[in-house]
Structures are given as C-alpha cells and as structure tokens.
Scaffold this motif. Structure first.
Motif, PDB file in Angstrom:
ATOM      1  N   HIS A 110     -36.712   5.435  29.780  1.00  0.00           N
ATOM      2  CA  HIS A 110     -37.867   4.998  29.740  1.00  0.00           C
ATOM      3  C   HIS A 110     -38.991   5.750  28.865  1.00  0.00           C
ATOM      4  O   HIS A 110     -38.347   6.977  28.403  1.00  0.00           O
ATOM      5  N   ASN A 113     -47.365   6.137  29.814  1.00  0.00           N
ATOM      6  CA  ASN A 113     -47.454   5.938  30.791  1.00  0.00           C
ATOM      7  C   ASN A 113     -48.802   6.267  31.802  1.00  0.00           C
ATOM      8  O   ASN A 113     -48.927   8.063  31.640  1.00  0.00           O
ATOM      9  N   GLU A 167     -50.040   8.923  39.169  1.00  0.00           N
ATOM     10  CA  GLU A 167     -51.325   9.440  40.111  1.00  0.00           C
ATOM     11  C   GLU A 167     -51.129  10.259  39.761  1.00  0.00           C
ATOM     12  O   GLU A 167     -50.288  11.153  40.750  1.00  0.00           O
ATOM     13  N   ARG A 226     -36.438  11.496  42.124  1.00  0.00           N
ATOM     14  CA  ARG A 226     -37.058  10.518  42.917  1.00  0.00           C
ATOM     15  C   ARG A 226     -38.073  11.346  44.032  1.00  0.00           C
ATOM     16  O   ARG A 226     -38.332  10.102  44.878  1.00  0.00           O
ATOM     17  N   GLU A 227     -37.107  12.301  44.566  1.00  0.00           N
ATOM     18  CA  GLU A 227     -37.754  12.457  45.875  1.00  0.00           C
ATOM     19  C   GLU A 227     -38.411  13.800  45.711  1.00  0.00           C
ATOM     20  O   GLU A 227     -37.389  14.887  45.391  1.00  0.00           O
ATOM     21  N   TRP A 231     -47.269  11.810  40.246  1.00  0.00           N
ATOM     22  CA  TRP A 231     -46.286  10.440  40.104  1.00  0.00           C
ATOM     23  C   TRP A 231     -46.456   9.919  38.903  1.00  0.00           C
ATOM     24  O   TRP A 231     -47.238   9.566  38.931  1.00  0.00           O
ATOM     25  N   ALA A 232     -45.073   9.290  38.528  1.00  0.00           N
ATOM     26  CA  ALA A 232     -45.414   7.465  37.390  1.00  0.00           C
ATOM     27  C   ALA A 232     -44.131   6.855  38.326  1.00  0.00           C
ATOM     28  O   ALA A 232     -43.496   7.666  38.782  1.00  0.00           O
ATOM     29  N   GLU A 233     -44.701   5.662  37.533  1.00  0.00           N
ATOM     30  CA  GLU A 233     -43.672   4.948  37.624  1.00  0.00           C
ATOM     31  C   GLU A 233     -42.876   3.910  36.306  1.00  0.00           C
ATOM     32  O   GLU A 233     -43.440   3.784  35.436  1.00  0.00           O
ATOM     33  N   HIS A 234     -41.330   3.630  36.676  1.00  0.00           N
ATOM     34  CA  HIS A 234     -41.036   2.847  35.485  1.00  0.00           C
ATOM     35  C   HIS A 234     -39.918   1.305  35.855  1.00  0.00           C
ATOM     36  O   HIS A 234     -38.994   1.845  36.627  1.00  0.00           O
ATOM     37  N   SER A 260     -38.748   2.295  39.713  1.00  0.00           N
ATOM     38  CA  SER A 260     -37.841   3.957  39.622  1.00  0.00           C
ATOM     39  C   SER A 260     -39.725   4.559  40.036  1.00  0.00           C
ATOM     40  O   SER A 260     -40.219   4.204  39.137  1.00  0.00           O
ATOM     41  N   ARG A 261     -40.281   4.772  41.260  1.00  0.00           N
ATOM     42  CA  ARG A 261     -41.168   6.457  41.445  1.00  0.00           C
ATOM     43  C   ARG A 261     -40.412   7.589  41.319  1.00  0.00           C
ATOM     44  O   ARG A 261     -39.928   8.008  41.872  1.00  0.00           O
TER      45      ARG A 261
END
Length: 221
Positions: free
Chosen positions: A128, A132, A135, A161-162, A178-181, A184-185
């Motif tokens: 990644h 970006n 949140e 991821r958790e 949080w971010a997303e790619h 995947s969060r």
C-alpha cells in the motif's frame, strides 16, 4: 520562537531513537520545522529524559525489534509511559507497540503496549503505497485542525486489522483512526494518553503531516 516553545522560552527536546531502522533525517527535519530541538540518539538516558521520544521504523517487524532490543527500547518506552511521558511511533515504530508481528513466516514479539497482531494486508496490490484518507476519531488531539478529506502518505504491506481491547469504565479507550486499502481495513493511527502512533509517515505527508507533528510537539511544552 515557535508556538511549540515552552513557557520558559526553550524548544521542547525530542529524542529520535536511532536503532538502525528508521527514516531518521526526514523525521528530524520535520520535527525541527514544527519547533522541536531534536537529538538523534541511542543513549537510553537521553531517550528517557527528553520531553518527547520518537520511535521511527522502516523494514521488517522482527528486524526492527532486534534493533530496538539492542538499544534497550522496551525499557525506555515502558519507563516513559509509566511516568506519562510522551512517545510517538511512526510506521513500523507504531507496529512494534502491538503484541506481535507475523511477517515472512517469522512470528516476533512486540513491545506489547496494545493488544493486536501485525499481519499482511489482504489486498490485490501491495505494498500500500501513496496517499490515503482516514476515518478520524472524534475529539482527537492528534488530528486537531485536520478534516476528513486530509490525506497522509503510506508505504507498507503489513498492518493491524483488529484492536481486541475491551472498553473499561476506569480507563479511557484509545482513539483509533482507520484506513482502507482494497478490502483491508487497518489501523492508521492510535492516540492513547502519552502514546501516539501512526502507520503512515507524517514526515512525508506534507502540510498535513507537519500539522500532526506540530500537534504532538505542542503536548511536550
């Protein structure tokens, strides 16, 4: 004199931990730009006594942990946090704050300040790499003055991821961005009392990154 200067008129002293794996010079320049006096160091005494400590990191989790153990980082970070003294982790410097990392088949123990495992992101394109959005949690001091459209610069293939920490009425729950790619969060940043950390590189994130670093340096006064 900058806004980050203390009431006594001196610049906050920041120790930038040099353990052989980190974006040392760009982080130093960014911190100095926002009003910190930065000392790149491997000296445990300097790292413990500074107003703020930055733990950078680039590379594999296990290799970074070996470097950190060599300069007594577990003791340094633990001693600082026990006294409520600020620590900022960047990239792998954030990842090592979690319990463990699993990378290239190697399962390594982290510093264990937070529960969670660093593991490979599930995405069709890795690493990644690039800009970006996040949140951003409400009431965050880390992201003060920044809005939801703000972009930060990432370079990584692994993340958390958790966040398996249950809320406790006696302890303030960490503020998590949080971010997303792809699908995947993942955790992009954590603000937990004196311990702040980012998966992205604020020192490579332009004005937004400088604003975040300025927010941190102002907590050191």
């Amino acid at each position: 004199m900058t806004a980050a200067s203390s009431a006594a008129g001196r610049l906050p002293r920041v120790a930038l931990l040099d353990y052989g794996a980190g974006n040392i010079r760009s982080a130093q320049r960014a911190l100095e730009h926002v009003g910190a006096h930065v000392e790149v160091t491997q000296d445990p005494h300097v790292a413990v006594e500074a107003d703020g400590l930055v733990v950078p990191g680039v590379g594999a989790f296990a290799a970074c942990m070996r470097g950190l153990n060599a300069v007594q980082a577990p003791r340094i970070v633990g001693q600082r946090l026990a006294g409520g003294r600020p620590v900022l982790g960047i990239c792998v410097g954030m990842q090592v704050m979690f319990e463990r990392g699993v990378e290239h088949g190697v399962d390594a123990q982290g510093l264990g300040e937070w529960p969670g495992t660093v593991e490979k992101l599930e995405a069709p394109v890795l690493p990644h790499m690039g800009w970006n959005t996040l949140e951003i949690p409400e009431g965050s001091a880390m992201f003060s003055g920044l809005d939801a459209d703000t972009r930060f610069y990432f370079v990584h293939s692994y993340g958390v991821r958790e966040f398996p920490l249950e809320a406790d009425e006696y302890i303030e729950y960490p503020r998590i961005a949080w971010a997303e790619h792809g699908p995947s969060r993942f955790i992009a940043a954590v603000e937990n009392g004196p311990l702040w950390a980012t998966q992205f590189h604020p020192e490579k994130s332009g004005d937004a990154g400088l604003a975040l670093l300025g927010n941190w340096v102002r907590t050191l006064a």
